[in-house]
Design an enzyme around this catalytic site. Structure first.
Site, PDB file in Angstrom:
ATOM      1  N   HIS A 102      -3.570   7.338   2.375  1.00  0.00           N
ATOM      2  CA  HIS A 102      -3.909   6.007   1.855  1.00  0.00           C
ATOM      3  C   HIS A 102      -5.280   5.614   2.396  1.00  0.00           C
ATOM      4  O   HIS A 102      -5.588   5.849   3.566  1.00  0.00           O
ATOM      5  CB  HIS A 102      -2.841   4.998   2.300  1.00  0.00           C
ATOM      6  CG  HIS A 102      -3.198   3.597   1.975  1.00  0.00           C
ATOM      7  ND1 HIS A 102      -3.539   3.209   0.694  1.00  0.00           N
ATOM      8  CD2 HIS A 102      -3.311   2.481   2.753  1.00  0.00           C
ATOM      9  CE1 HIS A 102      -3.826   1.920   0.701  1.00  0.00           C
ATOM     10  NE2 HIS A 102      -3.699   1.454   1.929  1.00  0.00           N
TER      11      HIS A 102
ATOM     12  N   ASN B 152     -10.124  -0.174  -0.482  1.00  0.00           N
ATOM     13  CA  ASN B 152      -8.656  -0.054  -0.495  1.00  0.00           C
ATOM     14  C   ASN B 152      -8.128  -0.638  -1.813  1.00  0.00           C
ATOM     15  O   ASN B 152      -8.144  -1.856  -2.006  1.00  0.00           O
ATOM     16  CB  ASN B 152      -8.089  -0.813   0.711  1.00  0.00           C
ATOM     17  CG  ASN B 152      -6.567  -0.735   0.796  1.00  0.00           C
ATOM     18  OD1 ASN B 152      -5.908  -0.218  -0.113  1.00  0.00           O
ATOM     19  ND2 ASN B 152      -6.011  -1.245   1.882  1.00  0.00           N
TER      20      ASN B 152
ATOM     21  N   CYS C  21       0.817  -1.226   0.000  1.00  0.00           N
ATOM     22  CA  CYS C  21       0.000   0.000   0.000  1.00  0.00           C
ATOM     23  C   CYS C  21       0.846   1.270   0.000  1.00  0.00           C
ATOM     24  O   CYS C  21       0.316   2.361  -0.224  1.00  0.00           O
ATOM     25  CB  CYS C  21      -0.936  -0.004   1.204  1.00  0.00           C
ATOM     26  SG  CYS C  21      -2.172  -1.293   1.093  1.00  0.00           S
TER      27      CYS C  21
HETATM   28  O1  UT7 Z   1      -3.712  -1.078   3.574  1.00  0.00           O
HETATM   29  C1  UT7 Z   1      -3.000  -1.627   4.634  1.00  0.00           C
HETATM   30  C2  UT7 Z   1      -3.509  -2.944   5.016  1.00  0.00           C
HETATM   31  N1  UT7 Z   1      -4.736  -3.083   5.711  1.00  0.00           N
HETATM   32  C3  UT7 Z   1      -5.231  -2.271   6.677  1.00  0.00           C
HETATM   33  O2  UT7 Z   1      -4.789  -1.212   6.956  1.00  0.00           O
HETATM   34  C4  UT7 Z   1      -6.411  -2.830   7.414  1.00  0.00           C
HETATM   35  C5  UT7 Z   1      -6.298  -2.602   8.882  1.00  0.00           C
HETATM   36  N2  UT7 Z   1      -7.344  -3.255   9.649  1.00  0.00           N
HETATM   37  C6  UT7 Z   1      -8.661  -2.900   9.587  1.00  0.00           C
HETATM   38  O3  UT7 Z   1      -9.045  -2.050   8.817  1.00  0.00           O
HETATM   39  C7  UT7 Z   1      -9.600  -3.547  10.562  1.00  0.00           C
HETATM   40  O4  UT7 Z   1      -8.870  -4.258  11.513  1.00  0.00           O
HETATM   41  C8  UT7 Z   1     -10.659  -4.471   9.917  1.00  0.00           C
HETATM   42  C9  UT7 Z   1     -11.648  -3.651   9.098  1.00  0.00           C
HETATM   43  C10 UT7 Z   1     -10.002  -5.521   9.048  1.00  0.00           C
HETATM   44  C11 UT7 Z   1     -11.435  -5.181  11.006  1.00  0.00           C
HETATM   45  O5  UT7 Z   1     -12.047  -4.247  11.872  1.00  0.00           O
HETATM   46  P1  UT7 Z   1     -11.858  -4.339  13.461  1.00  0.00           P
HETATM   47  O6  UT7 Z   1     -12.669  -3.295  14.030  1.00  0.00           O
HETATM   48  O7  UT7 Z   1     -10.384  -4.342  13.746  1.00  0.00           O
HETATM   49  O8  UT7 Z   1     -12.499  -5.722  13.763  1.00  0.00           O
HETATM   50  P2  UT7 Z   1     -11.866  -6.950  14.579  1.00  0.00           P
HETATM   51  O9  UT7 Z   1     -10.906  -7.697  13.694  1.00  0.00           O
HETATM   52  O10 UT7 Z   1     -11.412  -6.480  15.911  1.00  0.00           O
HETATM   53  O11 UT7 Z   1     -13.153  -7.816  14.783  1.00  0.00           O
HETATM   54  C12 UT7 Z   1     -14.233  -7.408  15.635  1.00  0.00           C
HETATM   55  C13 UT7 Z   1     -15.374  -8.410  15.495  1.00  0.00           C
HETATM   56  C14 UT7 Z   1     -14.897  -9.854  15.580  1.00  0.00           C
HETATM   57  O12 UT7 Z   1     -15.909 -10.587  16.218  1.00  0.00           O
HETATM   58  P3  UT7 Z   1     -15.772 -10.972  17.781  1.00  0.00           P
HETATM   59  O13 UT7 Z   1     -14.517 -11.773  17.899  1.00  0.00           O
HETATM   60  O14 UT7 Z   1     -15.704  -9.672  18.499  1.00  0.00           O
HETATM   61  O15 UT7 Z   1     -17.031 -11.759  18.024  1.00  0.00           O
HETATM   62  C15 UT7 Z   1     -14.790 -10.301  14.153  1.00  0.00           C
HETATM   63  O16 UT7 Z   1     -14.950 -11.668  13.983  1.00  0.00           O
HETATM   64  O17 UT7 Z   1     -15.951  -8.276  14.185  1.00  0.00           O
HETATM   65  C16 UT7 Z   1     -15.936  -9.543  13.522  1.00  0.00           C
HETATM   66  N3  UT7 Z   1     -15.789  -9.293  12.090  1.00  0.00           N
HETATM   67  C17 UT7 Z   1     -16.825  -9.031  11.286  1.00  0.00           C
HETATM   68  N4  UT7 Z   1     -18.124  -8.914  11.515  1.00  0.00           N
HETATM   69  C18 UT7 Z   1     -18.925  -8.632  10.469  1.00  0.00           C
HETATM   70  C19 UT7 Z   1     -14.640  -9.278  11.356  1.00  0.00           C
HETATM   71  N5  UT7 Z   1     -14.925  -9.015  10.065  1.00  0.00           N
HETATM   72  C20 UT7 Z   1     -16.257  -8.866  10.000  1.00  0.00           C
HETATM   73  C21 UT7 Z   1     -17.158  -8.575   8.960  1.00  0.00           C
HETATM   74  N6  UT7 Z   1     -18.468  -8.441   9.243  1.00  0.00           N
HETATM   75  N7  UT7 Z   1     -16.741  -8.373   7.685  1.00  0.00           N
END
Ligand code: UT7
Length: 335
Positions: free
Chosen positions: A257, A287, A117
């Site tokens: 970004h 993204n 990225c």
């Molecule tokens: O470009 C550079 C590379 N990438 C990035 O910069 C991405 C960086 N990371 C992110 O943007 C975020 O971490 C994500 C968007 C990927 C995830 O968001 P988050 O707020 O960090 O969610 P999390 O991984 O902490 O998950 C929270 C909850 C989990 O459930 P539990 O364990 O709390 O029951 C996940 O299983 O949300 C769940 N979850 C979802 N729920 C609905 C994860 N993905 C999804 C989804 N829909 N798509």
């Protein structure tokens, strides 16, 4: 950077596929909701290249052609063409070579740059250095990625984020001091534990086992990547401001970004930059990896005035990250 001659962006172009993958579409594919995606990422839809047999070059060519048209330029005048991408058409045969030939840049050489990225941000440094040194006069820099080619559409933690697209800018010499002013770049190789494609490279070549184990898809520990992205992107932007004695009032636009709206907001808040100065289009494209920065420049070119201070910031796989200060060099014709 004390060169007398600076390197400025003098034209922009972009291309995104027509095909839209909305949050509602994703609700049918994985266990997620439109509300969750919007609130956790700021994304509503993304574009997906579904032309049969076409790769990243398809979009890069169109972005370059858009730039040539908008800038009224002759492709034969281009000296160098760089394609920043993590999803080249093929692992052997630079995508840049194919793009140069297809757009008629018959006097150019070119190659690909890979820094996930941060690819386009780092590419700006390479392109600008070629020009500021006096070595080349017209360097076409393209950021393009077909992320849909490496996304597992059964993995809800990645498929909601990424989209396909391409953007292009031209760097040319500038005698008035506009263009690239300063940059602050860093890497942390331990980051590849948290964001990577495991197989298909030289460490773990493709085999029936790697395919069965789905090791050719992009995988990330979202939470860890998120934490690193927030602190490092903000820190890099802050460093650039500090060492150039720039206050938030001196900055007209933050060009961040587009990985997650919450990462963008955290960076802007640490810089003290108000919302109206923060460029975003993540809602519509998601993204697009190396394409996010040039897509922003293309979408918001009409706002920029000669002399505006733009701060670019990016964070990505590797980990790679950084921030760049650029003075905009021209008045868009739409003013
Ligand atoms: O470009 C550079 C590379 N990438 C990035 O910069 C991405 C960086 N990371 C992110 O943007 C975020 O971490 C994500 C968007 C990927 C995830 O968001 P988050 O707020 O960090 O969610 P999390 O991984 O902490 O998950 C929270 C909850 C989990 O459930 P539990 O364990 O709390 O029951 C996940 O299983 O949300 C769940 N979850 C979802 N729920 C609905 C994860 N993905 C999804 C989804 N829909 N798509």
């Amino acid at each position: 950077m004390n060169n007398k001659q600076t390197a400025a962006i003098t034209a922009v172009g972009a291309y995104v596929p027509d095909n839209i993958l909305s949050n509602n579409d994703l609700e049918q594919m994985v266990e997620t909701t439109d509300a969750w995606i919007r609130s956790r990422t700021g994304i509503s839809e993304r574009r997906i290249l579904n032309e049969e047999g076409q790769g990243t070059s398809y979009m890069a060519i169109r972005a370059a052609e858009d730039l040539l048209r908008r800038g009224n330029l002759n492709p034969k005048d281009i000296d160098c063409l760089l394609v920043c991408t993590t999803t080249p058409d093929m692992s052997v045969a630079a995508t840049a070579a194919y793009v140069a030939t297809k757009i008629g840049a018959t006097n150019a050489f070119g190659y690909d740059l890979q820094a996930a990225c941060s690819g386009f941000l780092y590419g700006m440094s390479t392109a600008a250095a070629y020009v500021a040194s006096g070595r080349y006069k017209k360097v076409l820099l393209i950021g393009a990625d077909k992320m849909s080619s490496i996304v597992n559409y059964e993995d809800r933690t990645t498929c909601i984020i990424f989209g396909d697209g391409a953007g292009a800018v031209l760097f040319e010499p500038n005698e008035e001091g506009f263009g690239l002013q300063d940059e602050y770049f860093r890497v942390d190789g331990t980051g590849r534990e948290h964001l990577r494609i495991e197989a298909g490279g030289s460490m773990l070549p493709t085999s029936a086992e790697t395919i069965a184990a789905k090791q050719h898809y992009i995988k990330q520990e979202g939470k860890t990547v998120f934490k690193f992205a927030v602190s490092n992107m903000a820190e890099a932007a802050e460093q650039i401001m500090k060492r150039n004695h720039l206050s938030h009032e001196d900055i007209q636009y933050l060009v961040p970004h587009q990985a997650n709206k919450r990462i963008i907001d955290a960076t802007a808040s640490r810089m003290g930059v108000s919302d109206e100065k923060v460029l975003t289009n993540i809602e519509h494209y998601g993204n697009t990896t190396a394409a996010t920065l040039p897509l922003l420049l293309s979408d918001f070119e009409h706002l920029f005035k000669k002399g505006d201070n733009l701060i670019f910031a990016a964070f990505g796989g590797g980990f790679t990250w950084g921030a760049t200060w650029l003075k905009w060099a021209y008045q868009s014709s739409k003013h």
